[in-house]
Enzyme design. Structure first.
Site, PDB file in Angstrom:
ATOM      1  CG  ASP A  68       3.318  -1.683  -4.109  1.00  0.00           C
ATOM      2  OD1 ASP A  68       2.649  -2.619  -4.152  1.00  0.00           O
ATOM      3  OD2 ASP A  68       4.093  -2.423  -4.444  1.00  0.00           O
ATOM      4  N   GLY A  69       0.254   1.413  -5.925  1.00  0.00           N
ATOM      5  CA  GLY A  69      -0.725   2.217  -6.538  1.00  0.00           C
ATOM      6  C   GLY A  69      -1.978   2.773  -5.471  1.00  0.00           C
ATOM      7  CG  ASN A 104       5.871   4.554  -2.011  1.00  0.00           C
ATOM      8  OD1 ASN A 104       6.002   3.841  -0.535  1.00  0.00           O
ATOM      9  ND2 ASN A 104       5.809   4.102  -2.854  1.00  0.00           N
ATOM     10  CD  GLU A 105       8.809   7.810  -4.093  1.00  0.00           C
ATOM     11  OE1 GLU A 105       8.091   7.968  -4.571  1.00  0.00           O
ATOM     12  OE2 GLU A 105       9.362   6.238  -4.041  1.00  0.00           O
ATOM     13  CG  ASP A 121      17.265  14.056 -15.312  1.00  0.00           C
ATOM     14  OD1 ASP A 121      18.245  14.824 -15.431  1.00  0.00           O
ATOM     15  OD2 ASP A 121      17.587  13.263 -15.969  1.00  0.00           O
ATOM     16  CB  ALA A 176       9.563   2.702  -4.700  1.00  0.00           C
ATOM     17  CG  LEU A 204      16.242  -0.657  -5.601  1.00  0.00           C
ATOM     18  CD1 LEU A 204      17.622  -0.390  -4.743  1.00  0.00           C
ATOM     19  CD2 LEU A 204      15.624  -1.645  -5.061  1.00  0.00           C
ATOM     20  CB  SER A 205      14.340   2.959  -9.654  1.00  0.00           C
ATOM     21  OG  SER A 205      13.353   2.185  -9.660  1.00  0.00           O
TER      22      SER A 205
END
Length: 279
Positions: A64-65, A137-138, A167, A179, A182-183
């Site tokens: 993906d990266g 993605n974000e 944080d 990605a 979700l974590s």
């Protein structure tokens, strides 16, 4: 050269093809990992590949990266073509399964595409410099030091969270919702939802705020409070910018990226399936 675009009943678009139904000018790209390079050598010998700058589609070998890296390179160049990924990385959410047996051009010509739009980010650093970035993605704001970040969150024309302490915070597209989002316990968004996920990262205050799902036509502004004491970095996919004062985020509807998937393995199906994963 005659090009045709077809939309099927699921809202996926067929790969742009020549009049005879096949793609000819295709680029082959691979990450520098041993597995990807081995696959590249095998596929390179099978046909005449085109340079990326003159290709009508790209086969991307890696994870993906690396796919994100290629898509960003297309956005930077101003020339975007459909990308068909084969997973030789880890998760491979944006990729198709790699197979030595199936002919890659046969798979490519059967593939269906999904259009996604990235985020457009305008970031201002503490010294007043303005930078424009895109994120597929974000976009994440992350504290740079041991000090917690303090961030004011404006959505539309209203300040919604005067002071988020934690944080950091992120804004994810549907494609990126499975990605980092979700974590961080953010929601999974269906690909055609027209929504963005606004998700706090390890929030301390407000204690009960767990984020929001927002219509993607809304503009989001994140302003860093006490930036000299509580420095914050902005990370747009793989690009990092440090010492942020504020960022403005909106969906870039004018920028269209097309990912290609094998029949029955679309990105929309993967997003749905991820919500039922139990391991």
């Amino acid at each position: 050269m005659t090009i045709a675009t077809v939309t099927d009943e699921d809202g996926c678009i067929a790969t742009d093809k020549l009049a005879d139904g096949t793609l000819q000018n295709v680029a082959l790209l691979a990450s520098d990992t041993p597995r990807a390079q081995e696959a590249f050598s095998m596929l390179w010998a099978q046909r005449d590949w085109s340079p990326l700058e003159s290709a009508d589609a790209a086969v991307v070998l890696g994870g993906d990266g690396f796919m994100l890296q290629i898509l960003h390179a297309m956005l930077d160049s101003g020339r975007v073509i459909p990308a068909y990924g084969m997973n030789l990385g880890t998760v491979g959410f944006l990729m198709n399964r790699f197979s030595k047996r199936a002919a890659v051009m046969t798979r490519l010509n059967r593939a269906r595409g999904k259009i996604i739009a990235p985020l457009r980010i305008t970031a201002v650093t503490q010294d007043g410099e303005q930078h424009t970035m895109c994120a597929i993605n974000e976009l994440s704001l992350l504290r740079e030091t041991r000090q917690t970040a303090k961030i004011e969150i404006t959505v539309g024309s209203r300040v919604r969270i005067p002071e988020l302490v934690g944080d950091g915070v992120l804004v994810a597209t549907p494609a990126g919702s499975t990605a980092y989002n979700l974590s961080a316990n953010g929601p999974i968004l269906p690909l055609d939802s027209g929504m963005l996920a606004l998700t706090p990262i390890s929030p301390f205050r407000p204690r009960r705020w767990r984020g929001a799902i927002l219509p993607d036509e809304m503009r989001i502004k994140l302003r860093v409070l006490e930036p000299s004491k509580r420095s914050v970095a902005a990370v747009a996919d793989q690009k990092e910018l440090r010492d942020i004062a504020e960022v403005t985020i909106e969906i870039a509807h004018d920028l269209k990226l097309e990912l290609l998937f094998d029949p029955g393995q679309s990105l929309a199906e993967r997003i749905v399936a991820e919500q039922f994963a139990v391991d």
